[in-house]
Write an enzyme that holds these catalytic residues in place. Structure first.
Site, PDB file in Angstrom:
ATOM      1  N   GLU A  69      -9.139 -12.011  -8.155  1.00 54.02           N
ATOM      2  CA  GLU A  69      -7.660 -11.958  -7.527  1.00 54.02           C
ATOM      3  C   GLU A  69      -7.343 -12.985  -7.038  1.00 54.02           C
ATOM      4  O   GLU A  69      -6.296 -13.118  -6.414  1.00 54.02           O
ATOM      5  CB  GLU A  69      -7.714 -10.465  -6.767  1.00 54.02           C
ATOM      6  N   HIS A  80       0.723  -1.361   0.054  1.00 56.81           N
ATOM      7  CA  HIS A  80      -0.039   0.075  -0.090  1.00 56.81           C
ATOM      8  C   HIS A  80       0.606   1.358   0.119  1.00 56.81           C
ATOM      9  O   HIS A  80       0.435   2.327  -0.392  1.00 56.81           O
ATOM     10  CB  HIS A  80      -1.118   0.120   1.185  1.00 56.81           C
ATOM     11  N   ARG A 139       2.973  -9.828  -1.036  1.00 50.88           N
ATOM     12  CA  ARG A 139       2.928  -8.796  -1.780  1.00 50.88           C
ATOM     13  C   ARG A 139       3.737  -7.491  -0.755  1.00 50.88           C
ATOM     14  O   ARG A 139       4.236  -6.665  -1.467  1.00 50.88           O
ATOM     15  CB  ARG A 139       1.888  -8.365  -2.388  1.00 50.88           C
ATOM     16  N   CYS A 192      -7.969  -3.577 -12.366  1.00 52.08           N
ATOM     17  CA  CYS A 192      -7.905  -2.558 -11.314  1.00 52.08           C
ATOM     18  C   CYS A 192      -6.688  -3.024 -10.677  1.00 52.08           C
ATOM     19  O   CYS A 192      -6.363  -1.839  -9.736  1.00 52.08           O
ATOM     20  CB  CYS A 192      -9.255  -2.511 -10.595  1.00 52.08           C
ATOM     21  N   ARG A 235     -11.440   2.062  -3.256  1.00 52.10           N
ATOM     22  CA  ARG A 235     -11.140   1.260  -2.046  1.00 52.10           C
ATOM     23  C   ARG A 235     -11.406   1.914  -0.799  1.00 52.10           C
ATOM     24  O   ARG A 235     -11.059   2.449  -0.024  1.00 52.10           O
ATOM     25  CB  ARG A 235      -9.464   1.255  -1.836  1.00 52.10           C
ATOM     26  N   ASN A 257      -2.635  -7.376  -8.397  1.00 53.07           N
ATOM     27  CA  ASN A 257      -2.039  -7.339  -7.398  1.00 53.07           C
ATOM     28  C   ASN A 257      -2.012  -8.556  -6.417  1.00 53.07           C
ATOM     29  O   ASN A 257      -1.126  -9.430  -6.074  1.00 53.07           O
ATOM     30  CB  ASN A 257      -2.071  -6.271  -6.447  1.00 53.07           C
ATOM     31  N   ASP A 258      -3.268  -8.763  -5.939  1.00 52.63           N
ATOM     32  CA  ASP A 258      -3.512  -9.964  -5.243  1.00 52.63           C
ATOM     33  C   ASP A 258      -3.200 -11.307  -6.108  1.00 52.63           C
ATOM     34  O   ASP A 258      -2.656 -12.429  -5.773  1.00 52.63           O
ATOM     35  CB  ASP A 258      -4.855 -10.104  -4.491  1.00 52.63           C
ATOM     36  N   ARG A 287     -15.587  -0.622  -4.282  1.00 55.47           N
ATOM     37  CA  ARG A 287     -15.353  -2.021  -3.916  1.00 55.47           C
ATOM     38  C   ARG A 287     -15.909  -2.075  -2.162  1.00 55.47           C
ATOM     39  O   ARG A 287     -15.603  -1.141  -1.665  1.00 55.47           O
ATOM     40  CB  ARG A 287     -14.114  -2.267  -4.042  1.00 55.47           C
TER      41      ARG A 287
END
Ligand code: PEP
Ligand code: MG
Length: 564
Positions: free
Chosen positions: A418, A191, A452, A489, A293, A441-442, A329
């Site tokens: 994801e 993040h 990550r 995304c 988010r 990402n995930d 989300r």
């Protein structure tokens, strides 16, 4: 640390964005450890005097910082100073030193009690509970002769070097002072990296060799090449400045909606986490929001926010995008983004635990409240609001979420893809979702079983790898077969060349930090859909991330260069 000569002149990490920066290093101090509860060797009166001095000095420092910063920061820091001066807190500290505690432990324990008290009150006061920890850590650092925690202060601009940054630290970075950010830990989708991209900060993450940098070292930070050069030669600095100027020219020339060279539309949407980033995204020409988010809004909250409180914030965001799509989300709590009111404590592997939709389904009242707040805010807004669920792993979960969203008044409900199982079963998932949005990402983290957030395995966190691209292609195909849109995304969409490949794999829209939109728009405009498909096939056929990148670069090199 000393001995510049033994340190590498070139350090590698993962670059965020394409910027370059030159400046002196300032290191972020290491976190202050919690004090032990060993009994004091000093007389209670002496410990009391130490505690009082530390609290008074902490309050004064906070006020001084606030006055220097001005604006909202002054108000926030003044409120923190008042916490340090609170008479009830002083009485509690005194009581504990009289019982034989050290000043450090008395402050730590008294602040913990107060934090729990405030958290129990909920609302605004509850949200401020975490601030007490900050005050306590500052006072304890002073008592132990350690540097104050947090972003270091400097009158002149600097390159910040840290192990990693808390989201709050990244979000409040002063961009006039911080020229660039280097973290020794963290991966490209931590993040810290996401917030850095969102704020347009030149950053390198996972640069473990940068641990040897000391305050005052002159460095050249080259995000595009993931490199940090120590004591760079003047010609290297000049070259970097030239590159920045070319990049700015390309960005300035790129305007309007996203489309390929043959006119095919590829909407370029923004990833946001707050009303403020929504405003920035709108100003940067985002065609809507592909990922809001929402958990970022509630990271410090001890209690679930009320429906009214949420609806007010969502209204503020929706107002930025009249007649445009906003994909919200629902709360993605857990692992790197724990929420006190949703996340199970003490899971050994929280990334594999009850996170995302799993946590919401276990606390369905929180999910119902959020969907109700979203439906209420959407009803009074001109934005086209859609919702999506994070960490969906089965078609049954997709169906559960869509049914609940429709029941609570939201017409379009999709899923994030994801988790590998979701991508593998994409044809069945597509039958139970109004749209799919791939979180690269995930997806990358789970495909490679590589955390990550962990610098030591960050090399695996590369969405160019055909292992990831094959899954994306499968989702793209399932979307086309079921007439279900497929967005991207994850941060992969912010890499201009990879963005072209993703369109070739079937992505119908791309969502990214709004600072990346101009670069991606410029790259898409150079390629037709046939070319994107050809590049996607080359990348899919490679055997590694490096060879996928190289195959695409080599093919592009055979086409005529862009005309600026
Ligand atoms: C992702 O996982 O790709 C994603 C977009 O969600 P987040 O980064 O917030 O986990
Ligand atoms: Mg995710």
């Amino acid at each position: 640390m000393s001995g510049t000569s033994t340190r590498p002149g070139l350090m590698r990490g993962i670059g965020i964005g394409r910027g370059t920066a030159v400046g002196p290093v300032l290191r972020m101090p290491d976190p202050v450890p919690d004090p032990s509860d060993r009994p004091s060797a000093l007389a209670p009166a002496e410990e009391q005097a130490r505690a009082t001095e530390a609290l008074v000095a902490t309050a004064a420092q906070l006020r001084e910082r606030g006055q220097a910063a001005g604006g909202t920061a002054a108000e926030v820091l003044d409120a923190l100073a008042m916490m340090a001066e609170d008479p009830a807190l002083a009485a509690d500290v005194q009581h504990r030193t009289e019982d034989g505690a050290t000043a450090e432990f008395a402050i730590h324990a008294a602040m913990t009690t107060f934090r729990e008290l405030l958290a129990g009150m909920g609302g605004y006061l509850g949200e401020r509970a975490g601030d007490l920890d900050d005050v306590a850590r500052r006072a304890i650092a002073r008592l132990q002769g350690l540097p104050a925690p947090g972003i270091p202060e400097s009158a002149t601009p600097f390159v910040l070097v840290a192990r990693d940054l808390a989201p709050a630290d990244t979000a409040t970075l002063d961009l006039d002072r911080v020229l660039a950010l280097i973290t020794t830990d963290g991966g490209p989708t931590s993040h810290t990296a996401i917030l850095a991209r969102e704020k347009g900060i030149t950053a390198i993450v996972g640069a473990s060799d940068a641990a040897g940098l000391v305050d005052g070292d002159l460095v050249l930070v080259d995000a595009e090449n993931g490199a940090v050069e120590l004591e760079p030669a003047q010609e290297r600095i000049d070259l970097a400045r030239q590159r920045t100027a070319t990049l700015q020219a390309i960005r300035a020339a790129s305007t309007g909606p996203g489309r390929l060279a043959d006119g095919r539309a590829v909407p370029l949407l923004a990833n946001i986490g707050s009303p403020e980033s929504a405003r920035e995204a709108a100003a940067r020409g985002a065609e809507g929001v592909g990922l809001f988010r929402t958990e970022v809004l509630f990271l410090g909250a001890e209690k679930a926010p009320s429906v009214d409180e949420q609806a007010a914030t969502y209204r503020d965001v929706f107002a930025q995008f009249p007649d445009q799509k906003v994909v919200v989300r629902v709360l993605d709590a857990g692992a790197d983004k724990p929420l006190a009111f949703l996340t199970d404590q003490g899971e050994e592997n929280p990334a594999l635990g009850r996170r995302g939709l799993r946590a919401l389904a276990a606390h369905e009242e929180v999910l119902r409240d959020q969907l109700t707040a979203l439906a209420t805010a959407a009803a009074s807004s001109e934005a086209h609001v859609q919702v999506m669920a994070p960490m969906v792993s089965t078609a049954a979960e997709a169906q559960y979420f869509r049914d609940l969203a429709h029941e609570l008044g939201i017409a379009v409900a999709g899923v994030m893809v994801e988790v590998p199982s979701c991508a593998i079963m994409a044809d069945h998932v597509a039958a139970n979702a109004d749209f799919m949005s791939i979180g690269t990402n995930d997806l990358t983290q789970y495909v490679f079983a590589a955390d990550r957030l962990l610098g030591t395995v960050s090399a695996f966190q590369d969405p160019w790898h055909p292992a990831v691209l094959r899954l994306i292609e499968q989702v793209g195909r399932a979307g086309a077969e079921h007439d279900v849109p497929v967005g991207i995304c994850g941060e992969a969409a912010a890499d201009p060349r990879l963005a072209v490949v993703l369109v070739g794999l079937g992505a119908t829209s791309l969502s990214m930090s709004s600072t990346s939109i101009a670069d991606v728009r410029a790259e898409l405009a150079l390629r037709t859909f046939a070319e994107a498909t050809e590049l996607a096939a080359l990348a899919l056929g490679a055997d590694s991330a490096e060879s996928a990148r190289a195959a695409v670069a080599d093919r592009i090199a055979t086409w005529p260069p862009p005309v600026l």
